[in-house]
Each structure stands twice: as structure tokens, then as C-alpha cells.
Design a protein around this motif. Structure first.
Motif, mmCIF file in Angstrom:
data_model
loop_
_atom_site.group_PDB
_atom_site.id
_atom_site.type_symbol
_atom_site.label_atom_id
_atom_site.label_comp_id
_atom_site.label_asym_id
_atom_site.label_seq_id
_atom_site.Cartn_x
_atom_site.Cartn_y
_atom_site.Cartn_z
ATOM 1 N N LEU A 1 30.464 33.093 41.662
ATOM 2 C CA LEU A 1 29.121 33.648 41.489
ATOM 3 C C LEU A 1 29.268 34.095 39.953
ATOM 4 O O LEU A 1 30.079 34.423 39.320
ATOM 5 N N GLU A 2 27.855 34.003 39.266
ATOM 6 C CA GLU A 2 27.679 34.179 37.970
ATOM 7 C C GLU A 2 26.380 35.197 37.793
ATOM 8 O O GLU A 2 25.301 34.912 38.444
ATOM 9 N N VAL A 3 26.810 35.978 37.111
ATOM 10 C CA VAL A 3 25.505 36.802 36.419
ATOM 11 C C VAL A 3 25.774 36.746 34.817
ATOM 12 O O VAL A 3 26.861 37.251 34.376
ATOM 13 N N HIS A 4 24.793 36.355 34.199
ATOM 14 C CA HIS A 4 24.743 36.170 32.736
ATOM 15 C C HIS A 4 23.936 37.158 31.910
ATOM 16 O O HIS A 4 22.908 37.274 32.663
ATOM 17 N N SER B 1 28.414 38.974 30.392
ATOM 18 C CA SER B 1 28.345 37.883 31.571
ATOM 19 C C SER B 1 29.487 37.897 32.284
ATOM 20 O O SER B 1 30.636 38.060 31.893
ATOM 21 N N LEU B 2 29.221 37.525 33.557
ATOM 22 C CA LEU B 2 30.355 37.548 34.508
ATOM 23 C C LEU B 2 30.666 36.357 35.408
ATOM 24 O O LEU B 2 29.419 35.777 35.839
ATOM 25 N N THR B 3 31.592 35.856 35.801
ATOM 26 C CA THR B 3 31.892 34.746 36.769
ATOM 27 C C THR B 3 33.012 35.233 37.349
ATOM 28 O O THR B 3 34.286 35.543 36.884
ATOM 29 N N VAL B 4 32.684 35.236 38.787
ATOM 30 C CA VAL B 4 33.629 35.774 39.846
ATOM 31 C C VAL B 4 33.737 34.752 40.871
ATOM 32 O O VAL B 4 33.178 33.899 41.255
ATOM 33 N N ASP C 1 35.876 44.378 46.908
ATOM 34 C CA ASP C 1 35.960 42.904 47.642
ATOM 35 C C ASP C 1 37.400 42.276 47.528
ATOM 36 O O ASP C 1 37.558 41.704 46.536
ATOM 37 N N ARG C 2 38.093 42.345 48.572
ATOM 38 C CA ARG C 2 39.301 41.837 48.771
ATOM 39 C C ARG C 2 39.433 40.170 48.357
ATOM 40 O O ARG C 2 40.298 39.459 48.045
ATOM 41 N N ARG C 3 38.201 39.458 48.743
ATOM 42 C CA ARG C 3 37.986 38.028 48.458
ATOM 43 C C ARG C 3 37.910 37.906 47.157
ATOM 44 O O ARG C 3 38.140 36.458 46.842
ATOM 45 N N VAL C 4 37.736 38.587 46.234
ATOM 46 C CA VAL C 4 37.613 38.208 44.704
ATOM 47 C C VAL C 4 39.060 37.701 44.139
ATOM 48 O O VAL C 4 39.943 38.759 44.432
ATOM 49 N N ARG C 5 39.320 36.747 43.802
ATOM 50 C CA ARG C 5 40.437 36.207 43.256
ATOM 51 C C ARG C 5 40.495 36.192 41.641
ATOM 52 O O ARG C 5 41.596 36.279 41.072
ATOM 53 N N ARG C 6 39.449 36.069 41.123
ATOM 54 C CA ARG C 6 39.489 35.926 39.490
ATOM 55 C C ARG C 6 38.054 36.616 38.798
ATOM 56 O O ARG C 6 37.236 36.269 39.480
ATOM 57 N N VAL C 7 38.335 37.044 37.963
ATOM 58 C CA VAL C 7 36.901 37.624 37.152
ATOM 59 C C VAL C 7 36.901 37.211 35.737
ATOM 60 O O VAL C 7 38.344 37.462 35.025
ATOM 61 N N LYS C 8 36.064 36.480 35.182
ATOM 62 C CA LYS C 8 36.013 36.298 33.844
ATOM 63 C C LYS C 8 34.774 37.016 33.393
ATOM 64 O O LYS C 8 33.588 37.017 33.635
ATOM 65 N N ILE C 9 35.065 37.886 32.373
ATOM 66 C CA ILE C 9 33.947 38.693 31.602
ATOM 67 C C ILE C 9 33.917 38.328 30.094
ATOM 68 O O ILE C 9 34.819 38.317 29.352
#
Length: 123
Positions: free
Chosen positions: A7-10, A34-37, A92-100
Motif C-alpha cells: 500500500l502506498e501513500v506519497h 511518503s509511505l510504502t507498507v 495492524d499485525r499484518r504489516v510486515r515492512r514499512v518504508k518511509i
């Protein structure tokens, strides 16, 4: 290999109290965030799959805006990024990686992008 969903929010522009130098510490600075999850994905998304099978994009936006504590000064923008990552992992437990990715707009000249990218994995 596991199926994953990104999922992305930029390009959120967010005023944040941050900085090391005295001229930076009194007023919020504009940051572009900007986030990529990366999260666990179900095996298939059917036309009637409910939102609960994914994640609401507004949760990502909230982590980078409303979830930042008001009045708190972050010395480094890396601290801002870690706060966002922690918020998303707690949501959310399903989140495995976050790129900020954070760009400091106040110091950019001629369209430069000066900032950091932090990647955190769930531990």
C-alpha cells in the motif's frame, strides 16, 4: 514465497517540529512524507472482498499526520520516520515492512529532494 500487498501513500506535506540548529527548533518545518507498507495478503481478492482483507489507506495517512504527537520536537527526521513505523506496526499485525521517505522542503533548492528513507521490518 508468501503473497504480499504493498500500500502506498506519497507526497503528504506535513508541518513537524524538527531540526538540530537553533533556527529550526522554534517553528514546524514542512516535510514531504511518503509511505510504502508491505502487508500479508489473502490468497485472492474477489470483487466483493471486504476492506478488512486489506488496509485502509487513510490509516497510513493518519500515521504520518494526525498520529504525530503535537508539540513534540524531533531532533532528527529519522525519529519522525520511526514514530510513523511504530504507529503502523501497532495498528495492524499484518504489516510486515514499512518504508518511509521524508524530504525536508525548507532546505531544498531548485527542486532538490534532500532527506532520508528508513525501512523497518516487523521484529
Amino acid at each position: 514465497m508468501e503473497d504480499m500487498l504493498e500500500l502506498e501513500v506519497h507526497d503528504l506535506e506535513v508541518p513537524v517540529l524538527t531540526g538540530v540548529y537553533s533556527e529550526e527548533t522554534h517553528l514546524p518545518q514542512p516535510l514531504r512524507i511518503s509511505l510504502t507498507v508491505l502487508l500479508d495478503a489473502p490468497s485472492h481478492f474477489a470483487p466483493d472482498t471486504p476492506l478488512s482483507a486489506s488496509k485502509n489507506y487513510l490509516d497510513l495517512k493518519h500515521a504520518a499526520t494526525g498520529a504525530l504527537p503535537p508539540g513534540v520536537h524531533f531532533t532528527l527526521i529519522e525519529g519522525v520516520a520511526d514514530h510513523i513505523a511504530d504507529t503502523l506496526f501497532l495498528q495492524d499485525r499484518r504489516v510486515r515492512r514499512v518504508k518511509i521517505k521524508i524530504v525536508k522542503l525548507a532546505i531544498a533548492e531548485d527542486g532538490e529532494s534532500i532527506g532520508i528513507t528508513l525501512v523497518r521490518h516487523r521484529r
